[in-house]
Scaffold this motif. Structure first.
Motif, PDB file in Angstrom:
ATOM      1  N   LEU A  57      25.659  85.283  32.597  1.00  0.00           N
ATOM      2  CA  LEU A  57      24.993  86.166  32.113  1.00  0.00           C
ATOM      3  C   LEU A  57      25.463  86.107  30.607  1.00  0.00           C
ATOM      4  O   LEU A  57      26.528  86.175  30.284  1.00  0.00           O
ATOM      5  CB  LEU A  57      25.264  87.508  32.625  1.00  0.00           C
ATOM      6  N   LEU A  58      24.353  85.932  29.573  1.00  0.00           N
ATOM      7  CA  LEU A  58      24.759  85.562  28.254  1.00  0.00           C
ATOM      8  C   LEU A  58      23.968  86.534  27.338  1.00  0.00           C
ATOM      9  O   LEU A  58      22.815  86.473  27.301  1.00  0.00           O
ATOM     10  CB  LEU A  58      24.363  84.067  28.022  1.00  0.00           C
ATOM     11  N   ASP A  59      24.799  87.187  26.364  1.00  0.00           N
ATOM     12  CA  ASP A  59      23.964  87.740  25.373  1.00  0.00           C
ATOM     13  C   ASP A  59      23.607  86.723  24.404  1.00  0.00           C
ATOM     14  O   ASP A  59      24.149  85.833  24.444  1.00  0.00           O
ATOM     15  CB  ASP A  59      25.497  88.759  24.704  1.00  0.00           C
ATOM     16  N   VAL A  60      22.678  87.346  23.425  1.00  0.00           N
ATOM     17  CA  VAL A  60      21.947  86.453  22.296  1.00  0.00           C
ATOM     18  C   VAL A  60      22.721  86.639  21.153  1.00  0.00           C
ATOM     19  O   VAL A  60      23.467  85.753  20.443  1.00  0.00           O
ATOM     20  CB  VAL A  60      20.586  86.622  22.224  1.00  0.00           C
ATOM     21  N   ARG A  61      23.020  87.698  20.759  1.00  0.00           N
ATOM     22  CA  ARG A  61      23.515  88.175  19.582  1.00  0.00           C
ATOM     23  C   ARG A  61      24.878  88.646  19.433  1.00  0.00           C
ATOM     24  O   ARG A  61      25.193  89.448  19.793  1.00  0.00           O
ATOM     25  CB  ARG A  61      22.764  89.585  18.566  1.00  0.00           C
ATOM     26  N   CYS A  71      23.706  78.301  24.721  1.00  0.00           N
ATOM     27  CA  CYS A  71      23.019  77.749  25.887  1.00  0.00           C
ATOM     28  C   CYS A  71      22.825  76.618  25.609  1.00  0.00           C
ATOM     29  O   CYS A  71      22.926  75.436  26.851  1.00  0.00           O
ATOM     30  CB  CYS A  71      21.850  78.560  25.859  1.00  0.00           C
ATOM     31  N   ARG A  72      22.571  75.977  24.521  1.00  0.00           N
ATOM     32  CA  ARG A  72      21.975  74.401  24.240  1.00  0.00           C
ATOM     33  C   ARG A  72      23.332  73.564  24.630  1.00  0.00           C
ATOM     34  O   ARG A  72      23.233  72.580  25.191  1.00  0.00           O
ATOM     35  CB  ARG A  72      21.999  74.197  22.735  1.00  0.00           C
ATOM     36  N   LEU A  73      24.735  74.080  24.174  1.00  0.00           N
ATOM     37  CA  LEU A  73      25.878  73.386  24.504  1.00  0.00           C
ATOM     38  C   LEU A  73      26.051  73.732  25.944  1.00  0.00           C
ATOM     39  O   LEU A  73      26.477  72.100  26.552  1.00  0.00           O
ATOM     40  CB  LEU A  73      27.102  74.059  24.103  1.00  0.00           C
ATOM     41  N   LEU A  74      25.888  74.487  26.755  1.00  0.00           N
ATOM     42  CA  LEU A  74      25.890  74.312  28.115  1.00  0.00           C
ATOM     43  C   LEU A  74      24.883  73.548  28.861  1.00  0.00           C
ATOM     44  O   LEU A  74      25.222  72.945  29.856  1.00  0.00           O
ATOM     45  CB  LEU A  74      25.919  75.991  28.663  1.00  0.00           C
ATOM     46  N   ARG A  75      23.928  73.443  28.431  1.00  0.00           N
ATOM     47  CA  ARG A  75      22.843  72.535  29.073  1.00  0.00           C
ATOM     48  C   ARG A  75      23.176  71.071  29.070  1.00  0.00           C
ATOM     49  O   ARG A  75      22.502  70.229  29.572  1.00  0.00           O
ATOM     50  CB  ARG A  75      21.326  72.916  28.303  1.00  0.00           C
ATOM     51  N   ARG A  82      23.764  72.174  35.140  1.00  0.00           N
ATOM     52  CA  ARG A  82      22.867  73.086  36.102  1.00  0.00           C
ATOM     53  C   ARG A  82      23.333  74.506  36.475  1.00  0.00           C
ATOM     54  O   ARG A  82      22.648  74.906  37.513  1.00  0.00           O
ATOM     55  CB  ARG A  82      22.929  72.166  37.471  1.00  0.00           C
ATOM     56  N   VAL A  83      23.972  75.005  36.002  1.00  0.00           N
ATOM     57  CA  VAL A  83      24.575  76.339  36.052  1.00  0.00           C
ATOM     58  C   VAL A  83      23.486  77.394  35.587  1.00  0.00           C
ATOM     59  O   VAL A  83      22.888  77.254  34.423  1.00  0.00           O
ATOM     60  CB  VAL A  83      25.928  76.923  35.511  1.00  0.00           C
ATOM     61  N   PRO A  84      22.751  78.152  36.620  1.00  0.00           N
ATOM     62  CA  PRO A  84      21.820  79.231  35.951  1.00  0.00           C
ATOM     63  C   PRO A  84      22.321  79.918  34.857  1.00  0.00           C
ATOM     64  O   PRO A  84      23.351  80.736  34.948  1.00  0.00           O
ATOM     65  CB  PRO A  84      21.512  80.014  37.142  1.00  0.00           C
ATOM     66  N   ILE A  85      21.483  80.263  34.035  1.00  0.00           N
ATOM     67  CA  ILE A  85      21.658  81.076  32.774  1.00  0.00           C
ATOM     68  C   ILE A  85      20.670  82.203  32.771  1.00  0.00           C
ATOM     69  O   ILE A  85      19.517  81.922  32.607  1.00  0.00           O
ATOM     70  CB  ILE A  85      21.907  80.251  31.471  1.00  0.00           C
ATOM     71  N   VAL A 106      17.113  80.694  33.104  1.00  0.00           N
ATOM     72  CA  VAL A 106      16.332  81.116  34.294  1.00  0.00           C
ATOM     73  C   VAL A 106      15.354  82.297  34.147  1.00  0.00           C
ATOM     74  O   VAL A 106      14.608  82.724  34.842  1.00  0.00           O
ATOM     75  CB  VAL A 106      16.965  80.858  35.638  1.00  0.00           C
ATOM     76  N   ASP A 107      16.230  83.263  33.274  1.00  0.00           N
ATOM     77  CA  ASP A 107      15.637  84.521  33.250  1.00  0.00           C
ATOM     78  C   ASP A 107      16.156  85.119  31.861  1.00  0.00           C
ATOM     79  O   ASP A 107      16.944  84.730  31.041  1.00  0.00           O
ATOM     80  CB  ASP A 107      16.111  85.520  34.189  1.00  0.00           C
TER      81      ASP A 107
END
Length: 264
Positions: A57-61, A71-75, A82-85, A106-107
């Protein structure tokens, strides 16, 4: 998926203001899941790599590095690609929602959403992720990539996506989670060239592909790969390939026709 000893899913929550989602945190802790938390993006990145959670679960700001950069780094990191974010944020603008989804999340859930709805979404994506990875659980895990290699892959992907209108070096570095000098150093160390030399080469390679595979005119190709004019593109192309774009296209078409004739 990577679970703890009792096979309970492991959720990683990355948010610099957990008090805004206190109700959700309470609900998550009531589940038979393992919950880990991080208070900023860089801490979250390191915990994601080491813990290999089942869902993030990831905040943006967030200060420093924002959620989109993370998210770019994790991808790009083998351990987390492959971990759903799920983005969980107060950033409600359509442009931000579209960017978040385009990065591979994914959401995209707005803060203030009922915790039970978030819980339902988490369950859905955990189940989908389990189905996708179950046949591959016996495979050898991917080798972890270094931080520099991950940043390099992110930068290369961004460059390929923005050949027509390239971000500044500072913006490119920010979106890869580093700074200008470090990004320049990464390109020199791993590719043996500057960032600008790589961009120029990527533009010309894409130009070659468009010349061979499409009927676009030279000006349109020049625009699409980031040259100011067809003249500038032609000059750079001749220096790189040894012939004009028109000559290259004719040669590529002649070669294709010859191959088709041989096949017949």
């Amino acid at each position: 998926m990577q679970n703890n000893s009792n096979n309970a899913p492991h959720i990683l929550l990355i948010d610099d203001s957990p008090e805004e989602i206190r109700g959700l945190v309470v609900v998550l802790r009531q589940q038979a899941w393992q919950l880990s938390m991080a208070s900023d993006a860089r801490q979250g990145y390191q915990r994601a790599l080491s813990l290999k959670p089942d869902l993030i679960l990831l905040d943006v700001r967030m200060p420093g590095m924002d959620g989109f950069t993370l998210c770019r780094l994790l991808r790009e990191a083998p351990a987390t690609c492959r971990v759903p974010i799920i983005f969980l944020t107060s950033s409600a603008a359509v442009e931000e929602r579209l960017e978040g989804l385009s990065l591979g999340s994914v959401d995209y859930v707005l803060k203030g959403c009922d915790p039970q709805e978030v819980l339902a979404r988490i369950r859905i994506h955990l189940q989908l992720a389990w189905r996708e990875t179950a046949p591959e659980q016996t495979q050898v895990p991917a080798e972890p990539g270094s931080d520099d290699q991950v940043s390099l892959r992110v930068a290369m992907r961004l460059i390929a996506q923005h050949l027509d209108e390239m971000p500044s070096l500072a913006e490119l570095a920010r979106k890869t989670g580093t700074h200008e000098k470090r990004l320049s150093s990464i390109f020199r160390e791993h590719l043996g060239c500057t960032v600008f030399a790589y961009i120029r080469e990527a533009r010309l390679r894409r130009g070659q592909e468009l010349l061979a595979e499409s009927a676009m005119d030279i000006q349109d190709i020049a625009d699409q790969v980031g040259f100011r004019s067809a003249c500038n593109f032609t000059t750079a192309f001749r220096e790189r390939v040894g012939m004009t774009p028109s000559q290259y296209r004719q040669q590529a078409h002649n070669k294709g026709s010859s191959q088709r004739t041989d096949a017949d």
